[in-house]
Design an enzyme around this catalytic site. Structure first.
Site, PDB file in Angstrom:
ATOM      1  N   GLY A 147      24.451   8.799  36.266  1.00 43.29           N
ATOM      2  CA  GLY A 147      24.915   9.783  37.243  1.00 43.29           C
ATOM      3  C   GLY A 147      26.418   9.910  37.190  1.00 43.29           C
ATOM      4  N   LEU A 148      26.942  10.842  37.975  1.00 43.72           N
ATOM      5  CA  LEU A 148      28.382  11.059  38.046  1.00 43.72           C
ATOM      6  C   LEU A 148      28.845  10.846  39.474  1.00 43.72           C
ATOM      7  CD1 LEU A 148      28.666  14.303  35.880  1.00 43.72           C
ATOM      8  CD2 LEU A 148      29.363  12.003  35.208  1.00 43.72           C
ATOM      9  N   GLY A 149      29.697   9.841  39.679  1.00 43.05           N
ATOM     10  CA  GLY A 149      30.303   9.638  40.992  1.00 43.05           C
ATOM     11  C   GLY A 149      31.575  10.460  41.069  1.00 43.05           C
ATOM     12  N   ILE A 150      32.247  10.421  42.209  1.00 43.04           N
ATOM     13  CA  ILE A 150      33.480  11.208  42.344  1.00 43.04           C
ATOM     14  C   ILE A 150      34.579  10.661  41.447  1.00 43.04           C
ATOM     15  CG2 ILE A 150      33.059  12.071  44.668  1.00 43.04           C
ATOM     16  CD1 ILE A 150      34.983   9.833  45.628  1.00 43.04           C
ATOM     17  N   ASN A 151      34.454   9.383  41.045  1.00 38.89           N
ATOM     18  CA  ASN A 151      35.495   8.777  40.219  1.00 38.89           C
ATOM     19  C   ASN A 151      35.037   8.479  38.797  1.00 38.89           C
ATOM     20  OD1 ASN A 151      37.470   8.740  42.262  1.00 38.89           O
ATOM     21  ND2 ASN A 151      36.481   6.997  43.212  1.00 38.89           N
TER      22      ASN A 151
ATOM     23  N   VAL B 259      28.474   6.786  35.883  1.00 43.12           N
ATOM     24  CA  VAL B 259      27.755   5.546  36.195  1.00 43.12           C
ATOM     25  C   VAL B 259      26.826   5.284  35.006  1.00 43.12           C
ATOM     26  CG1 VAL B 259      26.164   4.406  37.789  1.00 43.12           C
ATOM     27  CG2 VAL B 259      27.892   5.989  38.680  1.00 43.12           C
TER      28      VAL B 259
ATOM     29  N   LYS C 192      29.622   1.071  37.492  1.00 45.61           N
ATOM     30  CA  LYS C 192      30.642   2.061  37.840  1.00 45.61           C
ATOM     31  C   LYS C 192      32.002   1.470  37.485  1.00 45.61           C
ATOM     32  CE  LYS C 192      32.189   4.832  41.800  1.00 45.61           C
ATOM     33  NZ  LYS C 192      31.954   5.144  43.214  1.00 45.61           N
TER      34      LYS C 192
ATOM     35  N   LEU D  11      19.194   2.624  40.978  1.00 46.30           N
ATOM     36  CA  LEU D  11      18.304   3.454  41.795  1.00 46.30           C
ATOM     37  C   LEU D  11      17.641   4.488  40.889  1.00 46.30           C
ATOM     38  CD1 LEU D  11      20.596   3.948  44.945  1.00 46.30           C
ATOM     39  CD2 LEU D  11      18.924   2.150  44.500  1.00 46.30           C
TER      40      LEU D  11
ATOM     41  N   ASP E  37      31.316  10.970  53.112  1.00 44.74           N
ATOM     42  CA  ASP E  37      30.819  11.768  51.988  1.00 44.74           C
ATOM     43  C   ASP E  37      29.292  11.695  51.920  1.00 44.74           C
ATOM     44  OD1 ASP E  37      31.488  13.556  49.924  1.00 44.74           O
ATOM     45  OD2 ASP E  37      31.350  11.989  48.395  1.00 44.74           O
TER      46      ASP E  37
END
EC number: 2.7.11.1
Length: 400
Positions: free
Chosen positions: A71-75, A78, A93, A141, A186
């Site tokens: 996935g893509l976190g805000i920073n 992942v 992360k 997850l 968020d």
């Protein structure tokens, strides 16, 4: 290439937050005839994790790091990784080491005891491409996003009781955070993930990139807020940060019950001026047929979460004590339009997520601008009167 930090100094601990003081139990000479009623409970007593130890050895000593993006976190990305000893799958992360990144890791670590918040397993301080980075190993997850799961359920109806149970799970995560003075800021669909594809999977809150500590710092002098005057015990900045999470709960609950958001952009922009106005003015409806079977009590709960004035929004304690949440097993199993609407509007869903991301960003900026004025700048008429009197006395003293 990942490597351990320079030197082999011992792990760096984050300070563990002090547990809340427990009131002393008074000694009773005789047992009372009837037990006294329990005091009203603001927050359950949660156990907070002890101090985090940051490991200095190379993460590749302990984990096999893959290029599989989860996935893509805000920073950043992942990645999927595997524990070399147990072969268990985890999520990695990576954050460039800086005070902001350390705060994010510390707040997430404190919260990861909660069953509805993604758990941190390990944290490493390593060099990556010549830069010092924090590598956060979290539980993986695998169950996908909340609304994707509802979209993909086929012909099986999604019910009001299921919506209530989901909101209770999200509420438990927010309740835990607010009880230890953390605002997530968020809470949005892509940050709500299931542990697995199984029917009994647990919903968890992720991504602490905007999390903020909300401990109140009350001053002896009464500050002034912009745009209006108010005492600090009535309104502190922490109220704004926590109210951001409550607004998010309102939006998610609205979508769960009908399949579309309460606020939307007319022109395909991430967040249009019209949408900003609707959010600020609280302009949304409960149109039929999607809302025809939903009770007025539930609509009122949403109204109390989406109040335009942040300080008037429902608190998490009030939300968790609401019968629709507290007694979710008694909520009627009314079939909702949600699954059908989400499927029909599937191509629009990315826009919906982007709109909520933009709305939350706008909200955070707006609330950050509510700064305490210095006492010298305050326009409190009582203070001005006292200062004027003091200056007059000073002038009189100099004249003599």
């Amino acid at each position: 290439m990942l490597s351990n930090s320079q030197g082999q100094s011992p792990p760096v601990p984050f300070p563990a937050p002090a547990p809340p003081p427990q009131p002393p139990t008074p000694a009773l000479p005789h047992p009372p005839a009837q037990p006294p009623p329990p005091p009203p409970q603001q927050f359950p007593q949660f156990h907070v994790k002890s101090g985090l130890q940051i490991k200095k050895n190379a993460i590749i000593d302990d984990y096999k790091v893959t290029s599989q993006v989860l996935g893509l976190g805000i920073n950043g990305k992942v990645l999927q990784i595997f524990n070399k000893r147990t072969q268990e799958k985890f999520a990695l992360k990576m954050l460039q080491d800086c005070p902001k990144a350390r705060r994010e890791v510390e707040l997430h670590w404190r919260a990861s005891q909660c069953p509805h918040i993604v758990r941190i397993v390990d944290v490493y301080e390593n060099l990556y491409a010549g830069r010092k980075c924090l590598l956060i190993v979290m539980e993986c997850l695998d169950g996908g996003e909340l609304f994707s799961r509802i979209q993909d359920r086929g012909d099986q109806a999604f019910t009001e009781r299921e919506a209530s149970e989901i909101m209770k799970s999200i509420g438990e995560a927010i309740q835990y955070l607010h009880s230890i003075n953390i605002a997530h800021r968020d809470v949005k669909p892509e940050n709500l993930l299931y542990t697995s594809k199984r029917p009994n999977a647990i919903l968890k809150l992720t991504d602490f990139g905007f999390a903020k500590e909300t401990t109140s710092h009350n001053s002896l002098t009464t500050p002034c807020y912009t745009p209006y005057y108010v005492a600090p015990e009535v309104l502190g900045p922490e109220k704004y940060d926590k109210s951001c999470d409550m607004w998010s709960l309102g939006v998610i609950m609205y979508i769960l019950l009908c399949g579309y958001p309460p606020f939307y952009s007319n022109h395909g922009l991430a967040i249009s001026p019209g949408m900003k106005t609707r959010i600020r003015m609280g302009q949304y409806e409960f149109p039929n047929p999607e809302w025809s079977e939903v009770s007025e009590e539930v609509k009122m709960l949403i109204r109390n979460l989406l109040k335009t004035e942040p300080t008037q929004r429902m608190t998490i304690t009030e939300f968790m004590n609401h019968p629709w949440i507290m007694q979710s097993t008694k909520v009627p199993q009314t079939p909702l339009h949600t699954s059908r609407v989400l499927k029909e509007d599937k191509e629009r869903w990315e826009d919906v997520k982007e709109e909520m991301t933009s709305a939350l960003a706008t909200m955070r900026v707006d609330y950050e601008q509510i700064k305490i004025k210095k006492i010298e700048d305050a326009s409190n008429p009582l203070l001005l009167k006292r200062r004027k009197k003091a200056r007059a006395l000073e002038a009189a003293a100099l004249a003599h």
